[in-house]
Design an enzyme around this catalytic site. Sequence first.
Site, PDB file in Angstrom:
ATOM      1  N   HIS A  92       0.849  -1.195   0.000  1.00 61.33           N
ATOM      2  CA  HIS A  92       0.000   0.000   0.000  1.00 61.33           C
ATOM      3  C   HIS A  92       0.879   1.237   0.000  1.00 61.33           C
ATOM      4  O   HIS A  92       1.858   1.320   0.737  1.00 61.33           O
ATOM      5  CB  HIS A  92      -0.911   0.043   1.226  1.00 61.33           C
ATOM      6  CG  HIS A  92      -1.801   1.251   1.238  1.00 61.33           C
ATOM      7  ND1 HIS A  92      -3.004   1.294   0.559  1.00 61.33           N
ATOM      8  CD2 HIS A  92      -1.643   2.475   1.789  1.00 61.33           C
ATOM      9  CE1 HIS A  92      -3.558   2.483   0.719  1.00 61.33           C
ATOM     10  NE2 HIS A  92      -2.736   3.220   1.461  1.00 61.33           N
ATOM     11  N   ASP A 171     -14.984   2.657   6.296  1.00 58.43           N
ATOM     12  CA  ASP A 171     -13.865   3.385   5.706  1.00 58.43           C
ATOM     13  C   ASP A 171     -14.223   3.914   4.332  1.00 58.43           C
ATOM     14  O   ASP A 171     -13.807   5.016   3.960  1.00 58.43           O
ATOM     15  CB  ASP A 171     -12.635   2.494   5.612  1.00 58.43           C
ATOM     16  CG  ASP A 171     -11.485   3.221   4.934  1.00 58.43           C
ATOM     17  OD1 ASP A 171     -10.967   4.180   5.529  1.00 58.43           O
ATOM     18  OD2 ASP A 171     -11.149   2.871   3.789  1.00 58.43           O
ATOM     19  N   ARG A 178     -13.407  12.527   3.656  1.00 56.64           N
ATOM     20  CA  ARG A 178     -12.179  13.230   4.010  1.00 56.64           C
ATOM     21  C   ARG A 178     -11.647  14.043   2.841  1.00 56.64           C
ATOM     22  O   ARG A 178     -11.091  15.127   3.023  1.00 56.64           O
ATOM     23  CB  ARG A 178     -11.115  12.235   4.477  1.00 56.64           C
ATOM     24  CG  ARG A 178     -11.351  11.666   5.862  1.00 56.64           C
ATOM     25  CD  ARG A 178     -10.483  10.446   6.120  1.00 56.64           C
ATOM     26  NE  ARG A 178      -9.100  10.690   5.794  1.00 56.64           N
ATOM     27  CZ  ARG A 178      -8.273   9.795   5.241  1.00 56.64           C
ATOM     28  NH1 ARG A 178      -8.726   8.581   4.947  1.00 56.64           N
ATOM     29  NH2 ARG A 178      -7.026  10.098   4.993  1.00 56.64           N
ATOM     30  N   SER A 193      -7.548   4.179   8.192  1.00 59.45           N
ATOM     31  CA  SER A 193      -8.118   3.926   6.873  1.00 59.45           C
ATOM     32  C   SER A 193      -7.326   2.834   6.153  1.00 59.45           C
ATOM     33  O   SER A 193      -7.894   1.861   5.642  1.00 59.45           O
ATOM     34  CB  SER A 193      -8.115   5.207   6.038  1.00 59.45           C
ATOM     35  OG  SER A 193      -8.517   4.953   4.715  1.00 59.45           O
ATOM     36  N   LYS A 197      -8.650  -1.512   5.908  1.00 59.49           N
ATOM     37  CA  LYS A 197      -8.841  -2.198   4.622  1.00 59.49           C
ATOM     38  C   LYS A 197      -7.870  -3.363   4.469  1.00 59.49           C
ATOM     39  O   LYS A 197      -8.243  -4.449   4.030  1.00 59.49           O
ATOM     40  CB  LYS A 197      -8.665  -1.221   3.462  1.00 59.49           C
ATOM     41  CG  LYS A 197      -9.747  -0.160   3.328  1.00 59.49           C
ATOM     42  CD  LYS A 197      -9.662   0.550   2.005  1.00 59.49           C
ATOM     43  CE  LYS A 197      -8.426   1.415   1.867  1.00 59.49           C
ATOM     44  NZ  LYS A 197      -8.524   2.694   2.592  1.00 59.49           N
TER      45      LYS A 197
END
Length: 433
Positions: A92, A171, A178, A193, A197
Site C-alpha cells: 500500500h 472506511d 475526508r 483507513s 482495509k
Amino acid sequence: MRSALAIYRDRVNHTAVDVIRTKRDGEALSDDQIDWVVAAYTRGEVADEQMSALAMAVFLNGMSFPETSRWTQAMIESGERLSWPVPTVDKHSTGGVGDKITLPLAPLVATCGIAVPQLSGRGLGHTGGTLDKLESIPGWRASLSSDEIREQLLSVGAVVCAPTEGLAPADRKLYALRDVTGTVECVPLIASSIMSKKIAEGAGALVLDVKVGSGAFMKTLDEARELASALVAIGMTHGQKVTALLTDMSTPLGRAVGNAVEVAEAVEVLRGGGPADVVELTVALAEEMLGLTGVEANPAEVLASGEAYETWARMIAAQGGDPDAELPKPKHVHVVEAPRDGVLGRLDALGVGLAAWRLGAGRARKEDPVQAAAGVLCHVKPGEAVVSGAPLLELHTDTPDAVEGALAALAGAYEITDEAPASTALVLETIRG
C-alpha cells in the site's frame, strides 16, 4: 435488520453531538464511543455533516494510539473479513504524484511466485488513484465479487480491484468524505483507513510505501516516520507481518502523471524499460514483499526480462480489459517550453500533481468523474539538460479551459539552473515490525 429498541438504546447511550464534543474538547474517545459512532455512521444514523465535524476534531486534536487502534478495529468490524486459499502479500502506498508502482509491482511479485490481492482506491486530493488509472484501459472493470477475486488470484496470481461492498464499509464512506472536507492529512485517520482495509483484506503480509515530501500528505521525514510507525504498530497488534519504506516524493515518480499516461509508462516498465526511478522503487518494494513471505527470487532480473508483462496482460484480460488496446488520447495538448538553457534543478511534485488534477486527472468532489487522458508528461527530470524553447512539460486535457489553472499550479514548480542538483535517495528509511 436492527430492532427499533436496539437503535433507541444506542441513541440513549450516545449521540453524535456528544462524541463530537468529546474530541472537540481534546478528550480521548472511549472504546464504546468509537464502536458506536463508526457503526452508526455505517448504518446511516450519523449524518455526513456530523462525521465531517468529528473528522475535523480528530484532525485538530489527534487520537492516541489506543484510540486509533480501536477506530481501526471498529472499521474492520463494520464489514466482512476475507481469507485466501494461497499465501498472499500486499503493498500500500500513502499516495504520491506519478505513483503508478502498483501497476508493475503486482504482476512482478506474482510472477516471482507469491499471490497479490491488491484492493485499491481512487484519487484522493492531488494524488492519483490506482483504479482511476486502470479504468483508462478499454473494458477493464474495477468491481469484482469475492468469488471472482479468489478465482483470479488462483488463475493469474494477482488482482487489482476495488474493495468489495462488504469490506470495511465504514472506511469507504469516510474515505470519500475526508477528500472533500480538508481532513486528508491526519495520521490517525490515514493509519486507520489504510490498516482497516488491509487487515480486512486478509493478506498474510504487507509492505507499506510511506511517501514524504511536497507531493505527499506527509511533508517531513518526522511526519512520515510517525505515520509509518503507527501503521506498523497497528499491523503488529493484529498479528500481521508489516514493513514500511519511507520514500521520497519531492519530485514526481517517472515522467507520466495522470491516468492513461501512467498506464503506458507502467507497461514500459513491465516490458523491461521505463524510467529508472520507477524501476528502482518497484524492485525495492518487490524485494521487501518477497522477503516477508520467504520467497527466493530476483525481482530485478524478472522485471528486466519482460516476463512480468505476460502476467500483467492476463491480469488485465481477466477483468475484461484489452491489454493491447490503444489508450485514450487527449483532445488538447499544451506544451510548456524551457525558458532558457541549463539544467532542470527542481521539479516540484505538488505543483505537477495539482496541475494534473486541474487538467481533469483528479476530482474536486467525491462524485466527480475523471478524464482518462488528462495528465502531465515530464519531458525533463531534475539533473537533465534543457535547451531554451524545448519541451519541458506537456499538459493533456479534454477541456482546454483547464490549462490556465494548470499553468498557475506550475508557477514556481520548476527551476532551471546552471549546475545539476545533488542526487537524492529514493528510499529514505525502512521501518520493520
